[in-house]
Design an enzyme around this catalytic site. Structure first.
Site, PDB file in Angstrom:
ATOM      1  N   CYS A 183      -6.943 -46.462  60.334  1.00 16.04           N
ATOM      2  CA  CYS A 183      -6.232 -45.420  61.065  1.00 16.04           C
ATOM      3  C   CYS A 183      -6.817 -44.039  60.824  1.00 16.04           C
ATOM      4  CB  CYS A 183      -4.789 -45.413  60.600  1.00 16.04           C
ATOM      5  SG  CYS A 183      -3.849 -44.043  61.208  1.00 16.04           S
ATOM      6  N   CYS A 210      -2.396 -34.696  68.079  1.00 12.19           N
ATOM      7  CA  CYS A 210      -1.573 -34.983  66.897  1.00 12.19           C
ATOM      8  C   CYS A 210      -2.319 -34.508  65.643  1.00 12.19           C
ATOM      9  CB  CYS A 210      -1.256 -36.468  66.809  1.00 12.19           C
ATOM     10  SG  CYS A 210      -0.422 -37.062  68.288  1.00 12.19           S
ATOM     11  N   CYS A 263      -4.567 -36.801  63.301  1.00 12.55           N
ATOM     12  CA  CYS A 263      -5.444 -37.751  63.982  1.00 12.55           C
ATOM     13  C   CYS A 263      -6.778 -37.110  64.345  1.00 12.55           C
ATOM     14  CB  CYS A 263      -4.733 -38.218  65.246  1.00 12.55           C
ATOM     15  SG  CYS A 263      -5.803 -39.116  66.347  1.00 12.55           S
TER      16      CYS A 263
HETATM   17  S1  SF4 Z   1      -5.013 -40.811  69.945  1.00 10.52           S
HETATM   18 FE1  SF4 Z   1      -4.426 -39.464  68.229  1.00 10.52          FE
HETATM   19  S2  SF4 Z   1      -4.021 -37.467  69.203  1.00 10.52           S
HETATM   20 FE2  SF4 Z   1      -3.962 -39.060  70.794  1.00 10.52          FE
HETATM   21  S3  SF4 Z   1      -1.813 -39.658  70.950  1.00 10.52           S
HETATM   22 FE3  SF4 Z   1      -2.806 -41.100  69.540  1.00 10.52          FE
HETATM   23  S4  SF4 Z   1      -2.376 -40.183  67.526  1.00 10.52           S
HETATM   24 FE4  SF4 Z   1      -2.062 -38.565  69.024  1.00 10.52          FE
END
Ligand code: SF4
Length: 360
Positions: free
Chosen positions: A345, A123, A126
């Site tokens: 987060c 993502c 992230c």
């Molecule tokens: S840990 Fe981060 S990259 Fe993995 S699913 Fe969750 S938001 Fe997405």
């Protein structure tokens, strides 16, 4: 000293559900009820060896010592923020690091746990996503996060403090490690063990649709969805999983999720300035969530040097919230907790990437 070696030939009893432990004990020629006795010892506070299991015969304890072990987690670093949020970095037997975050709220405590080392989902907002997947956690490694923090909390509060809620929103995509997640849930909710109510557990996913269906069929835990966009083009840019399971497929799975009465799906929506925070995005969100029993957590993005996203102005966040509320949705602005220790987060683990489903 607990044997935590990944190459240990000994069976880690904290990695077994009660059913698996029963099979193990019966194979040793012992009666079934022994498994229940042992299982309840495994999850009592501060138990770290078979010698402490005083209702087992000494000879049986010695035998267990030879063939089995009780794993635990070693704390690499513990940081406490001014607001009481505690971030634990645990070092696993193979030196991999994972993190858990304890979030106090009045007299209640929520523990955010990790399910993988890294994550393959990629993502865009992230930090964990930039690290790739190193490996899945075992059921014991998931459960041991809870045991360690529970023990510490109980010791600190003379047994009064407890973990009230568990959220799978730490490092990793829990549904991509489904089998171990499922076994960890069995252990965590067993009334002979840690005895967590399923309604106090929330599993968050970026949208692995077939696993959402499986989770709904096999458990009664709460579901949180990292939605973060109301149109497929934006969502596919932010969450690559959307190219496989688009918004329609995801929300169809949410609508089919067997929600007990009075429970709602939690929709997580990180607000990224200029990307998904416009009034039009809020109105699209209203449209796509139509008739879904849900509440919406709005998470103003935590800026970090490693990622290009900006936090929207407060007025923009409030306007977004207002539009959702006007349409009858429960929409709560969640300010991240423990920001100064990078427990919020997308910030876990300082320079090393961290979590992201976001809860706190
Ligand atoms: S840990 Fe981060 S990259 Fe993995 S699913 Fe969750 S938001 Fe997405």
């Amino acid at each position: 000293m607990p044997d935590n070696s990944p190459n240990s030939p000994l069976t880690d009893l904290r990695n077994l559900t009660l059913k698996e432990l029963t099979d193990f004990i019966v194979e040793l020629g012992e009666p079934k009820f022994r498994a229940r006795q042992i299982f309840s010892w495994l999850y009592r506070p501060q138990i770290s060896s078979f010698s402490e299991m005083t209702n087992l015969a000494l000879t049986f304890r010695a035998r267990l010592q030879d063939i089995a072990r009780l794993s635990s987690l070693q704390v690499d670093k513990r940081q406490e923020a001014n607001d009481g949020t505690v971030k634990y970095a645990f070092k696993l037997a193979d030196n991999a690091l994972i993190e858990s975050v304890l979030i106090p709220d009045d007299n209640r405590h929520t523990l955010c746990v990790s399910s993988q080392v890294g994550c393959a989902m990629g993502c865009a907002f992230c930090l964990t996503g930039t690290m790739g997947l190193r490996r899945n956690l075992t059921a014991a490694e998931i459960v041991n996060q809870v045991i360690h923090v529970r023990n510490e909390l109980e010791a600190k509060t003379n047994g009064k403090g407890r973990i009230n809620n568990l959220v799978f929103m730490g490092m990793g995509e829990p549904l991509a490690n489904y089998d171990n997640l499922r076994r960890a849930l069995d252990i965590l909710t067993d009334d002979n063990g840690l005895d967590f109510s399923q309604r106090r557990i929330t599993v968050s996913t970026c949208g692995l649709v077939p696993k959402i269906e499986q989770l709904g069929a096999e458990t009664k835990v709460n579901l949180a969805i990292s939605l973060h966009a109301a149109d497929n083009e934006t969502r596919s840019r932010l969450l690559p999983i959307n190219q496989t399971y688009d918004i329609d497929a995801l929300l169809q799975a949410c609508r089919a999720y067997p929600l007990p009465k009075r429970r709602r799906i939690m929709i997580e929506y990180v607000l990224l300035a200029g990307i998904n925070d416009r009034p039009g995005d809020a109105r699209r969100l209203i449209k796509i969530l139509h008739k879904l029993r849900c509440k919406i957590n709005l998470l103003p993005c935590n800026e970090t040097e490693a990622l290009p996203f900006k936090r929207p102005e407060r007025a923009v966040v409030e306007k977004f919230q207002h539009i959702l509320q006007e349409a009858g949705y429960t929409a709560i602005i969640r300010e991240s907790r423990g920001a100064e220790i990078s427990a919020a987060c997308g910030q876990l683990a300082n320079k090393r990437p961290g979590n992201c489903h976001q809860t706190t």
